[in-house]
Design a protein around this motif. Structure first.
Motif, PDB file in Angstrom:
ATOM      1  N   VAL A 270     -40.511  30.481 -31.950  1.00  0.00           N
ATOM      2  CA  VAL A 270     -39.387  30.586 -31.088  1.00  0.00           C
ATOM      3  C   VAL A 270     -39.798  30.037 -29.588  1.00  0.00           C
ATOM      4  CG1 VAL A 270     -37.996  32.283 -29.619  1.00  0.00           C
ATOM      5  CG2 VAL A 270     -38.401  32.748 -32.210  1.00  0.00           C
ATOM      6  N   ASP A 271     -38.650  29.241 -29.134  1.00  0.00           N
ATOM      7  CA  ASP A 271     -39.087  28.794 -27.446  1.00  0.00           C
ATOM      8  C   ASP A 271     -37.855  28.716 -26.818  1.00  0.00           C
ATOM      9  OD1 ASP A 271     -39.722  27.167 -25.599  1.00  0.00           O
ATOM     10  OD2 ASP A 271     -41.017  25.674 -26.724  1.00  0.00           O
ATOM     11  N   ARG A 272     -37.910  29.376 -25.590  1.00  0.00           N
ATOM     12  CA  ARG A 272     -36.777  29.532 -24.908  1.00  0.00           C
ATOM     13  C   ARG A 272     -36.945  28.563 -23.476  1.00  0.00           C
ATOM     14  NH1 ARG A 272     -34.245  35.640 -25.231  1.00  0.00           N
ATOM     15  NH2 ARG A 272     -32.580  34.540 -25.041  1.00  0.00           N
ATOM     16  N   ARG A 273     -37.879  27.713 -23.646  1.00  0.00           N
ATOM     17  CA  ARG A 273     -38.168  26.735 -22.371  1.00  0.00           C
ATOM     18  C   ARG A 273     -38.071  25.471 -22.964  1.00  0.00           C
ATOM     19  NH1 ARG A 273     -43.685  29.171 -20.221  1.00  0.00           N
ATOM     20  NH2 ARG A 273     -43.507  27.156 -19.114  1.00  0.00           N
ATOM     21  N   ALA A 274     -38.794  24.850 -23.905  1.00  0.00           N
ATOM     22  CA  ALA A 274     -38.907  23.625 -24.080  1.00  0.00           C
ATOM     23  C   ALA A 274     -37.604  22.917 -24.337  1.00  0.00           C
ATOM     24  CB  ALA A 274     -39.712  23.128 -25.137  1.00  0.00           C
ATOM     25  N   PRO A 275     -36.663  23.636 -25.132  1.00  0.00           N
ATOM     26  CA  PRO A 275     -35.291  22.943 -25.457  1.00  0.00           C
ATOM     27  C   PRO A 275     -34.342  22.883 -24.258  1.00  0.00           C
ATOM     28  CG  PRO A 275     -36.015  24.615 -27.025  1.00  0.00           C
ATOM     29  CD  PRO A 275     -36.978  25.014 -26.099  1.00  0.00           C
ATOM     30  N   HIS A 276     -34.714  23.358 -23.017  1.00  0.00           N
ATOM     31  CA  HIS A 276     -33.713  23.460 -21.950  1.00  0.00           C
ATOM     32  C   HIS A 276     -33.590  21.957 -21.464  1.00  0.00           C
ATOM     33  CE1 HIS A 276     -32.268  24.186 -17.906  1.00  0.00           C
ATOM     34  NE2 HIS A 276     -33.358  23.387 -17.175  1.00  0.00           N
ATOM     35  N   VAL A 277     -32.268  21.584 -21.051  1.00  0.00           N
ATOM     36  CA  VAL A 277     -31.836  20.366 -20.694  1.00  0.00           C
ATOM     37  C   VAL A 277     -31.709  20.382 -18.970  1.00  0.00           C
ATOM     38  CG1 VAL A 277     -30.104  18.538 -20.958  1.00  0.00           C
ATOM     39  CG2 VAL A 277     -30.800  19.804 -22.736  1.00  0.00           C
ATOM     40  N   PRO A 278     -32.405  19.787 -18.310  1.00  0.00           N
ATOM     41  CA  PRO A 278     -32.147  19.941 -16.986  1.00  0.00           C
ATOM     42  C   PRO A 278     -31.123  19.348 -16.303  1.00  0.00           C
ATOM     43  CG  PRO A 278     -34.093  18.323 -17.276  1.00  0.00           C
ATOM     44  CD  PRO A 278     -33.601  19.007 -18.891  1.00  0.00           C
ATOM     45  N   SER A 279     -29.699  19.601 -16.507  1.00  0.00           N
ATOM     46  CA  SER A 279     -28.582  19.189 -15.977  1.00  0.00           C
ATOM     47  C   SER A 279     -27.521  19.788 -15.634  1.00  0.00           C
ATOM     48  CB  SER A 279     -28.081  18.099 -17.022  1.00  0.00           C
ATOM     49  OG  SER A 279     -27.820  18.967 -18.311  1.00  0.00           O
ATOM     50  N   ASP A 280     -27.873  21.580 -15.555  1.00  0.00           N
ATOM     51  CA  ASP A 280     -26.698  22.451 -15.366  1.00  0.00           C
ATOM     52  C   ASP A 280     -26.096  22.290 -14.015  1.00  0.00           C
ATOM     53  OD1 ASP A 280     -27.163  23.607 -17.780  1.00  0.00           O
ATOM     54  OD2 ASP A 280     -28.299  25.285 -17.257  1.00  0.00           O
ATOM     55  N   LEU A 281     -26.997  22.108 -12.817  1.00  0.00           N
ATOM     56  CA  LEU A 281     -26.174  21.878 -11.652  1.00  0.00           C
ATOM     57  C   LEU A 281     -25.530  20.541 -11.518  1.00  0.00           C
ATOM     58  CD1 LEU A 281     -29.412  23.041  -9.311  1.00  0.00           C
ATOM     59  CD2 LEU A 281     -27.301  24.249  -9.924  1.00  0.00           C
ATOM     60  N   GLY A 282     -25.976  19.554 -11.973  1.00  0.00           N
ATOM     61  CA  GLY A 282     -25.500  18.263 -12.021  1.00  0.00           C
ATOM     62  C   GLY A 282     -24.180  18.177 -12.779  1.00  0.00           C
ATOM     63  N   ALA A 283     -24.171  18.814 -14.190  1.00  0.00           N
ATOM     64  CA  ALA A 283     -22.925  18.888 -14.964  1.00  0.00           C
ATOM     65  C   ALA A 283     -22.046  19.797 -14.197  1.00  0.00           C
ATOM     66  CB  ALA A 283     -23.365  19.179 -16.569  1.00  0.00           C
ATOM     67  N   ALA A 284     -22.374  20.752 -13.647  1.00  0.00           N
ATOM     68  CA  ALA A 284     -21.375  21.777 -13.012  1.00  0.00           C
ATOM     69  C   ALA A 284     -20.752  21.063 -11.738  1.00  0.00           C
ATOM     70  CB  ALA A 284     -21.964  22.869 -12.555  1.00  0.00           C
ATOM     71  N   CYS A 285     -21.451  20.192 -10.925  1.00  0.00           N
ATOM     72  CA  CYS A 285     -20.874  19.393  -9.924  1.00  0.00           C
ATOM     73  C   CYS A 285     -19.719  18.289 -10.477  1.00  0.00           C
ATOM     74  CB  CYS A 285     -21.711  18.719  -8.869  1.00  0.00           C
ATOM     75  SG  CYS A 285     -22.834  19.871  -8.195  1.00  0.00           S
ATOM     76  N   ALA A 286     -20.221  17.770 -11.632  1.00  0.00           N
ATOM     77  CA  ALA A 286     -19.298  16.973 -12.130  1.00  0.00           C
ATOM     78  C   ALA A 286     -18.222  17.409 -12.763  1.00  0.00           C
ATOM     79  CB  ALA A 286     -20.101  16.259 -13.205  1.00  0.00           C
ATOM     80  N   LEU A 287     -18.254  18.607 -13.330  1.00  0.00           N
ATOM     81  CA  LEU A 287     -17.003  19.256 -13.905  1.00  0.00           C
ATOM     82  C   LEU A 287     -16.102  19.753 -12.831  1.00  0.00           C
ATOM     83  CD1 LEU A 287     -18.664  21.317 -16.702  1.00  0.00           C
ATOM     84  CD2 LEU A 287     -17.270  19.457 -17.120  1.00  0.00           C
ATOM     85  N   LEU A 288     -16.851  20.088 -11.755  1.00  0.00           N
ATOM     86  CA  LEU A 288     -15.830  20.603 -10.517  1.00  0.00           C
ATOM     87  C   LEU A 288     -15.121  19.341  -9.989  1.00  0.00           C
ATOM     88  CD1 LEU A 288     -14.738  22.646  -8.989  1.00  0.00           C
ATOM     89  CD2 LEU A 288     -16.939  22.344  -7.523  1.00  0.00           C
ATOM     90  N   LEU A 328     -24.032  14.191  -6.935  1.00  0.00           N
ATOM     91  CA  LEU A 328     -24.662  14.167  -8.241  1.00  0.00           C
ATOM     92  C   LEU A 328     -25.968  13.920  -8.249  1.00  0.00           C
ATOM     93  CD1 LEU A 328     -21.565  12.514  -9.953  1.00  0.00           C
ATOM     94  CD2 LEU A 328     -22.017  14.995  -9.624  1.00  0.00           C
ATOM     95  N   ALA A 329     -26.530  12.696  -7.719  1.00  0.00           N
ATOM     96  CA  ALA A 329     -27.641  12.498  -7.850  1.00  0.00           C
ATOM     97  C   ALA A 329     -28.822  13.709  -7.424  1.00  0.00           C
ATOM     98  CB  ALA A 329     -27.945  11.164  -7.241  1.00  0.00           C
ATOM     99  N   LEU A 330     -28.034  14.113  -6.111  1.00  0.00           N
ATOM    100  CA  LEU A 330     -29.059  15.178  -5.631  1.00  0.00           C
ATOM    101  C   LEU A 330     -29.050  16.425  -6.426  1.00  0.00           C
ATOM    102  CD1 LEU A 330     -30.516  16.345  -2.965  1.00  0.00           C
ATOM    103  CD2 LEU A 330     -28.083  17.141  -2.109  1.00  0.00           C
ATOM    104  N   ALA A 331     -27.906  16.803  -6.998  1.00  0.00           N
ATOM    105  CA  ALA A 331     -27.762  17.932  -7.935  1.00  0.00           C
ATOM    106  C   ALA A 331     -28.810  17.546  -9.004  1.00  0.00           C
ATOM    107  CB  ALA A 331     -26.494  18.305  -8.419  1.00  0.00           C
ATOM    108  N   TYR A 332     -29.041  16.541  -9.849  1.00  0.00           N
ATOM    109  CA  TYR A 332     -29.472  16.117 -10.661  1.00  0.00           C
ATOM    110  C   TYR A 332     -31.103  16.335 -10.522  1.00  0.00           C
ATOM    111  CZ  TYR A 332     -32.200  13.073 -13.647  1.00  0.00           C
ATOM    112  OH  TYR A 332     -33.220  12.362 -14.539  1.00  0.00           O
ATOM    113  N   ALA A 333     -31.259  15.730  -9.153  1.00  0.00           N
ATOM    114  CA  ALA A 333     -32.743  15.913  -8.884  1.00  0.00           C
ATOM    115  C   ALA A 333     -33.317  17.274  -8.975  1.00  0.00           C
ATOM    116  CB  ALA A 333     -32.774  14.933  -7.586  1.00  0.00           C
ATOM    117  N   ALA A 334     -32.304  18.126  -8.322  1.00  0.00           N
ATOM    118  CA  ALA A 334     -32.560  19.622  -8.101  1.00  0.00           C
ATOM    119  C   ALA A 334     -32.812  20.228  -9.411  1.00  0.00           C
ATOM    120  CB  ALA A 334     -31.497  20.460  -7.407  1.00  0.00           C
ATOM    121  N   ASP A 335     -32.102  19.874 -10.547  1.00  0.00           N
ATOM    122  CA  ASP A 335     -32.190  20.138 -12.007  1.00  0.00           C
ATOM    123  C   ASP A 335     -33.576  19.891 -12.410  1.00  0.00           C
ATOM    124  OD1 ASP A 335     -30.003  21.433 -12.846  1.00  0.00           O
ATOM    125  OD2 ASP A 335     -28.828  19.595 -12.796  1.00  0.00           O
TER     126      ASP A 335
END
Length: 361
Positions: A270-288, A328-335
């Motif tokens: 079981v792994d709850r770390r490696a499958p993470h996709v670092p895009s939550d903040l960037g995608a949230a900004c894009a959706l908004l 968006l690039a800043l949010a992605y970098a933060a991700d």
């Protein structure tokens, strides 16, 4: 469904609301969130409810077959598999180049290879079936790790033919796993479901079908959004993994492991770390941003705009998206920069499970 006219009262696109949890049968349901179609911006409202007893989250009422057809179309590319469609849908629906950085194609390949390497620690399969394979990008990447494994793909989407034509898979099974499992019984040493269960109407039936297709001793690899992620609670409807209305079920990790145990599997990783996709903040900004900007046009509007107004809207829409690219690039970098911390503190957005089908199952 004809997209050149408005949806015929979007309530007709849903099945009747159910009063109990589809996982455990409990009537103790609570609304988790209500949202609209934030990507394609088609009309309609969608509700996710959470069971107070087993924590299963599901779309209620869920889409009917007609509703699935209506909300599946509209990207202009109906020949794409689900995984490819998500990437194409996000880019087209949210502003092309401004959000291409959010699709994370390179990171997706790295995650795929990580999953294959994790499974290869337990077995070196001779035959592998990738369920929901789309254009078979996952098998193409997996061959770098397991060059002697024969990869097949299964999907109901026409994009499957392209994967076979390009040599990414050896055999293409067109249809649904629940329908084809009997014909594939005991055929595979490994079976993968990468971000697949959440969009199926009955995840338990899919797991039973997977057990049928696997040989005794074979391994099942599952990756899925983690509904217990703190990012899901923090971002609410702007959490990209909710992706309403296309995702119907969000299975907590503990529920999945218990179900696999009842089906005769042993969970070996079981792994709850490696499958993470670092895009939550960037995608949230894009959706908004996509939600706030006016649309140039949509085929489900009653009347199309004039040509001059359409040109003006399109110009303004693209200009606004490109102006927002630095944000968006800043949010992605933060991700990316925060990913090591987030995955250690419960903010990872996905989990991975590897389970072995026991010989006496």
């Amino acid at each position: 469904m004809d997209l050149a006219r408005p949806a015929p009262g979007t309530g007709a696109l849903h099945e009747p609301r159910r009063d109990d949890c589809p996982w455990c049968g409990s009537p103790r349901l609570r609304v988790r969130l209500r949202t609209a179609d934030l990507i394609q911006r088609k009309p309609g409202s969608f509700t996710l409810e959470r069971c107070a007893d087993c924590a299963h989250t599901f779309q209620n009422p869920r889409l009917s077959a007609e509703g699935l057809d209506f909300y599946r179309q509209g990207s202009g590319r109906q020949d794409l598999g689900h995984r490819d469609f998500w990437r194409q849908d996000l880019c087209r629906g949210l502003g092309g180049g401004a959000t291409a950085l959010l699709t994370r194609a390179g990171a997706g390949r790295a995650r795929s290879l990580a999953g294959v390497r994790a499974l290869s620690r337990f077995d070196e399969p001779e035959s592998w079936l990738d369920v929901g394979t789309g254009r078979a990008r996952f098998p193409a990447a997996a061959k770098d790790v397991l060059p002697y494994t024969a990869f097949d793909g299964l999907d109901s989407d026409p994009a499957l033919a392209e994967g076979a034509r390009r040599g990414r898979i050896e055999e293409a099974h067109r249809g649904r796993l629940t329908d084809l499992a009997g014909n594939l019984a005991g055929r595979y040493d490994a079976l993968s479901m990468i971000h697949y269960l959440q969009r199926r109407p009955d995840p338990r039936a899919e797991l039973r079908a997977a057990a049928t297709a696997l040989r005794p001793g074979g391994h099942l690899l599952i990756e899925a959004p983690d509904p217990e992620s703190r990012s899901a609670r923090l971002l609410g409807k702007w959490w990209a993994s909710y992706r309403q209305p296309r995702h119907a079920h969000f299975v907590p990790l503990v529920n999945l492991c218990r179900e696999l145990d009842e089906l005769g599997f042993t969970v070996v990783d079981v792994d709850r770390r490696a499958p993470h996709v670092p895009s939550d903040l960037g995608a949230a900004c894009a959706l908004l941003l996509n939600r706030l900007l006016p649309e140039a046009d949509a085929p489900w509007r009653a009347e199309p705009p004039s040509r001059s107004r359409l040109t003006l809207r399109r110009t303004a829409w693209w200009a606004a998206w490109w102006a927002a690219t630095p944000l968006l690039a800043l949010a992605y970098a933060a991700d990316v920069l925060l990913a090591p911390l987030l995955t250690r503190t419960g903010f990872a957005n996905a989990y991975r499970v590897i389970a072995r089908r026991e010989r006496d199952a």
